[in-house]
Design a protein around this motif. Structure first.
Motif, PDB file in Angstrom:
ATOM      1  N   SER A 105      -7.187   6.275   5.101  1.00 58.02           N
ATOM      2  CA  SER A 105      -6.531   5.378   4.153  1.00 58.02           C
ATOM      3  C   SER A 105      -5.780   4.306   4.921  1.00 58.02           C
ATOM      4  O   SER A 105      -4.902   4.598   5.723  1.00 58.02           O
ATOM      5  N   LYS A 106      -6.179   3.075   4.689  1.00 59.96           N
ATOM      6  CA  LYS A 106      -5.547   1.935   5.360  1.00 59.96           C
ATOM      7  C   LYS A 106      -4.055   1.874   4.998  1.00 59.96           C
ATOM      8  O   LYS A 106      -3.192   1.822   5.849  1.00 59.96           O
ATOM      9  N   SER A 107      -3.790   1.913   3.686  1.00 60.66           N
ATOM     10  CA  SER A 107      -2.407   1.811   3.230  1.00 60.66           C
ATOM     11  C   SER A 107      -1.655   3.116   3.474  1.00 60.66           C
ATOM     12  O   SER A 107      -0.438   3.129   3.614  1.00 60.66           O
ATOM     13  N   GLY A 130     -12.964   0.749   0.643  1.00 58.34           N
ATOM     14  CA  GLY A 130     -13.179   0.310   2.022  1.00 58.34           C
ATOM     15  C   GLY A 130     -13.031   1.445   3.020  1.00 58.34           C
ATOM     16  O   GLY A 130     -13.417   1.306   4.179  1.00 58.34           O
ATOM     17  N   SER A 131     -12.484   2.563   2.606  1.00 60.89           N
ATOM     18  CA  SER A 131     -12.264   3.666   3.535  1.00 60.89           C
ATOM     19  C   SER A 131     -13.400   4.685   3.563  1.00 60.89           C
ATOM     20  O   SER A 131     -13.315   5.661   4.316  1.00 60.89           O
ATOM     21  N   LYS A 139      -3.084   0.491  -9.025  1.00 62.71           N
ATOM     22  CA  LYS A 139      -2.477   1.523  -8.170  1.00 62.71           C
ATOM     23  C   LYS A 139      -1.000   1.701  -8.539  1.00 62.71           C
ATOM     24  O   LYS A 139      -0.510   2.820  -8.675  1.00 62.71           O
ATOM     25  N   THR A 189      -2.964   5.959  -0.991  1.00 66.09           N
ATOM     26  CA  THR A 189      -3.861   5.920  -2.150  1.00 66.09           C
ATOM     27  C   THR A 189      -3.891   7.291  -2.830  1.00 66.09           C
ATOM     28  O   THR A 189      -4.166   8.308  -2.190  1.00 66.09           O
ATOM     29  N   ILE A 232     -11.631   6.344  -0.002  1.00 66.96           N
ATOM     30  CA  ILE A 232     -12.247   5.671  -1.164  1.00 66.96           C
ATOM     31  C   ILE A 232     -12.332   4.165  -0.878  1.00 66.96           C
ATOM     32  O   ILE A 232     -11.533   3.632  -0.104  1.00 66.96           O
ATOM     33  N   GLU A 284     -14.473  -7.759  -4.530  1.00 63.81           N
ATOM     34  CA  GLU A 284     -13.028  -7.840  -4.267  1.00 63.81           C
ATOM     35  C   GLU A 284     -12.647  -9.110  -3.510  1.00 63.81           C
ATOM     36  O   GLU A 284     -11.547  -9.621  -3.671  1.00 63.81           O
ATOM     37  N   GLN A 332     -18.495  -4.049  -3.111  1.00 60.58           N
ATOM     38  CA  GLN A 332     -17.043  -4.103  -2.928  1.00 60.58           C
ATOM     39  C   GLN A 332     -16.652  -5.364  -2.160  1.00 60.58           C
ATOM     40  O   GLN A 332     -15.714  -6.077  -2.518  1.00 60.58           O
ATOM     41  N   GLN A 364      -6.441  -8.296  -2.381  1.00 61.11           N
ATOM     42  CA  GLN A 364      -6.974  -7.691  -3.618  1.00 61.11           C
ATOM     43  C   GLN A 364      -5.785  -7.381  -4.529  1.00 61.11           C
ATOM     44  O   GLN A 364      -5.538  -6.230  -4.878  1.00 61.11           O
ATOM     45  N   ARG A 424     -12.025  -3.401   3.332  1.00 61.34           N
ATOM     46  CA  ARG A 424     -13.471  -3.593   3.151  1.00 61.34           C
ATOM     47  C   ARG A 424     -14.150  -4.281   4.333  1.00 61.34           C
ATOM     48  O   ARG A 424     -15.376  -4.441   4.333  1.00 61.34           O
TER      49      ARG A 424
HETATM   50  O1  PA5 Z   1     -10.547  -3.303   0.315  1.00 60.65           O
HETATM   51  C1  PA5 Z   1      -9.524  -2.724   0.035  1.00 60.65           C
HETATM   52  O2  PA5 Z   1      -8.470  -2.923   0.665  1.00 60.65           O
HETATM   53  C2  PA5 Z   1      -9.428  -1.643  -1.064  1.00 60.65           C
HETATM   54  O3  PA5 Z   1     -10.459  -1.644  -1.943  1.00 60.65           O
HETATM   55  C3  PA5 Z   1      -9.312  -0.283  -0.387  1.00 60.65           C
HETATM   56  O4  PA5 Z   1     -10.414  -0.100   0.451  1.00 60.65           O
HETATM   57  C4  PA5 Z   1      -9.219   0.914  -1.337  1.00 60.65           C
HETATM   58  O5  PA5 Z   1      -8.358   0.656  -2.382  1.00 60.65           O
HETATM   59  C5  PA5 Z   1      -8.700   2.157  -0.563  1.00 60.65           C
HETATM   60  O6  PA5 Z   1      -7.458   1.872  -0.001  1.00 60.65           O
HETATM   61  P1  PA5 Z   1      -6.843   2.660   1.226  1.00 60.65           P
HETATM   62  O7  PA5 Z   1      -7.792   2.553   2.376  1.00 60.65           O
HETATM   63  O8  PA5 Z   1      -5.540   1.991   1.495  1.00 60.65           O
HETATM   64  O9  PA5 Z   1      -6.677   4.088   0.814  1.00 60.65           O
END
Ligand code: PA5
Length: 442
Positions: A145-147, A85-86, A432, A150, A83, A289, A285, A425, A206
């Motif tokens: 997912s970067k983190s 940026g991913s 979250k 999510t 979702i 953001e 985005q 962000q 992003r």
């Molecule tokens: O730009 C960002 O860091 C956020 O908008 C993320 O893209 C978004 O919340 C999804 O996060 P993640 O890739 O950690 O699942």
């Protein structure tokens, strides 16, 4: 590459005087030098180093290897689970290069996106892929997912892996997880024996489309990664040019900033290509953001931001342009024109129809949309509504690679002019955290 294919920026209708623009552009010199230095070595010490992703041979080699390996499985579907940026970047490039109707054109591998936790959306995805799995076909699941934590992504991923397990004993070879090395998601994937692809730690979600986040799914769809990357590299050199007159990212950022100062806090990206609508959403985005911030770099309250909007030509001329030309003068518009479409379609020459609309018989659709574009430009000019024009030669990987890298660098410069951090962000994290508290209580 052919110079004709270079992205062009036209600013004669920006309604900013050359002197004003020169002053603002000068303010960017320090940041241009910083990006230039960062571009000299491929290291990820600063979030700005995402500009180096197209130059990172090691990373590209790993991504290409994974693409080749997974293509061998002949997948009939790829599901991108991610979702924001991913997933927005992959969707944007896919639609721009391959067209919005890609799946209906019967490609070797169709693609579906599972982003929000909507039971109807996920049920539809299941209804599409379950018969394929029953039929013995292969389905790839790319969790991104970067983190690595999510809620939406983990929930959808779990549901889809459960389905895959029902039909494939060796299910782990169909799963690819893209995340930060050592995130919870990464470690979980490694334990399960899924393929893992790394997002360099300093690269923010992003700004990550040119890492495995975008490149892996795009490669599976058959996008030419080499040309995409080449376009991004070529425009990077123009966007870190200290000769600001020739630097499209610096020019665009300066104009957007000056108009913000002049109370135009809405930026409308008006794309004359329906296939580029998702590029507009990806940019929403990026701008929303990155620039929408409560505090500046000195931690002083500033509450700045520009509201990004997307319009499509000629579709939105029939819904929004009345407002744009007659309503409040609170927007700066960036028109994006694509000079050459892939297909050439001509209107037939039929006497009876010429009575309905004059001047279109036997004309190419491209020349009609070009006439509409010129008409809109003239109307904006007559109304003194400020605009910038970006001309792309076409929607090939090379041109789209230029456009997205240009926009990411533009936003970095804009953040610098606003004196805010365009890479965090904090308020996205707010929701979250609150969501997690609610779900854990239940
Ligand atoms: O730009 C960002 O860091 C956020 O908008 C993320 O893209 C978004 O919340 C999804 O996060 P993640 O890739 O950690 O699942």
């Amino acid at each position: 590459m052919d110079k004709m294919k270079d992205l062009k920026i036209i600013t004669k209708d920006s309604l900013v005087s050359n002197d004003d623009l020169r002053d603002i552009k000068k303010n960017l010199m320090k940041e241009i030098f910083r990006l230039k230095n960062i571009n000299n070595e491929i290291e990820y010490k600063d979030p700005r180093s995402s500009i180096n992703l197209p130059y990172d041979h090691n990373l590209l080699e790993k991504i290409n290897k994974a693409i080749e390996e997974k293509k061998e499985l002949n997948p009939s579907y790829l599901i991108v689970v991610g979702i924001g940026g991913s997933n927005l970047g992959a969707m944007a490039i896919q639609e721009a290069v391959l067209g919005k109707l890609y799946n209906q054109l019967n490609p070797k591998t169709k693609v579906l996106y599972a982003d929000t936790v909507d039971s109807d959306l996920i049920n539809d995805i299941i209804s599409i892929i379950e018969p394929a799995l029953k039929n013995g076909e292969n389905v790839l699941i790319n969790g991104i997912s970067k983190s690595g934590g999510t809620t939406e992504t983990v929930a959808n991923f779990e549901i889809l892996i459960d389905l895959l397990k029902k039909y494939k004993k060796d299910y782990n070879k169909y799963v690819i997880v893209t995340s930060d090395k050592d995130s919870k998601f990464w470690n979980f994937a490694a334990n399960e024996g899924f393929t893992t692809l790394e997002i360099p730690n300093e690269v923010v979600g992003r700004y990550s489309v040119l890492s495995a986040v975008g490149l892996f799914p795009l490669g599976i769809m058959g996008i030419n990664i080499k040309n995409l990357i080449q376009g991004a590299k070529d425009i990077t050199q123009r966007c870190i040019d200290e000769n600001i007159e020739k630097n499209p990212a610096a020019i665009s950022a300066s104009l957007i900033f000056m108009h913000y100062k002049d109370k135009k806090n809405i930026h409308n990206t008006f794309l004359f290509s329906p296939d580029m609508e998702s590029i507009g959403k990806w940019y929403n985005q990026l701008m929303g953001e990155s620039i929408g911030k409560e505090f500046n770099l000195k931690d002083e309250p500033v509450r700045v931001g520009i509201t990004p909007t997307v319009s499509i030509g000629s579709t939105d001329l029939h819904s929004m342009v009345q407002l744009y030309l007659a309503g409040p003068n609170d927007k700066l518009t960036t028109f994006v024109k694509v000079r050459n479409n892939k297909a050439e379609i001509k209107i037939p020459n039929n006497e009876d129809y010429s009575k309905l609309v004059k001047g279109i018989q036997e004309k190419k659709l491209q020349s009609i949309i070009d006439a509409i574009y010129e008409g809109v430009i003239k109307a904006y000019r007559n109304r003194k509504r400020a605009f910038i024009e970006i001309h792309l030669d076409d929607k090939t990987e090379y041109s789209i690679g230029q456009f997205i890298q240009f926009k990411m660098i533009e936003i970095m410069y804009l953040g610098y002019l606003f004196e805010i951090n365009p890479f965090n962000q904090p308020n996205v994290e707010e929701y979250k955290t609150e969501t997690k508290i609610i779900l854990e209580k239940e």
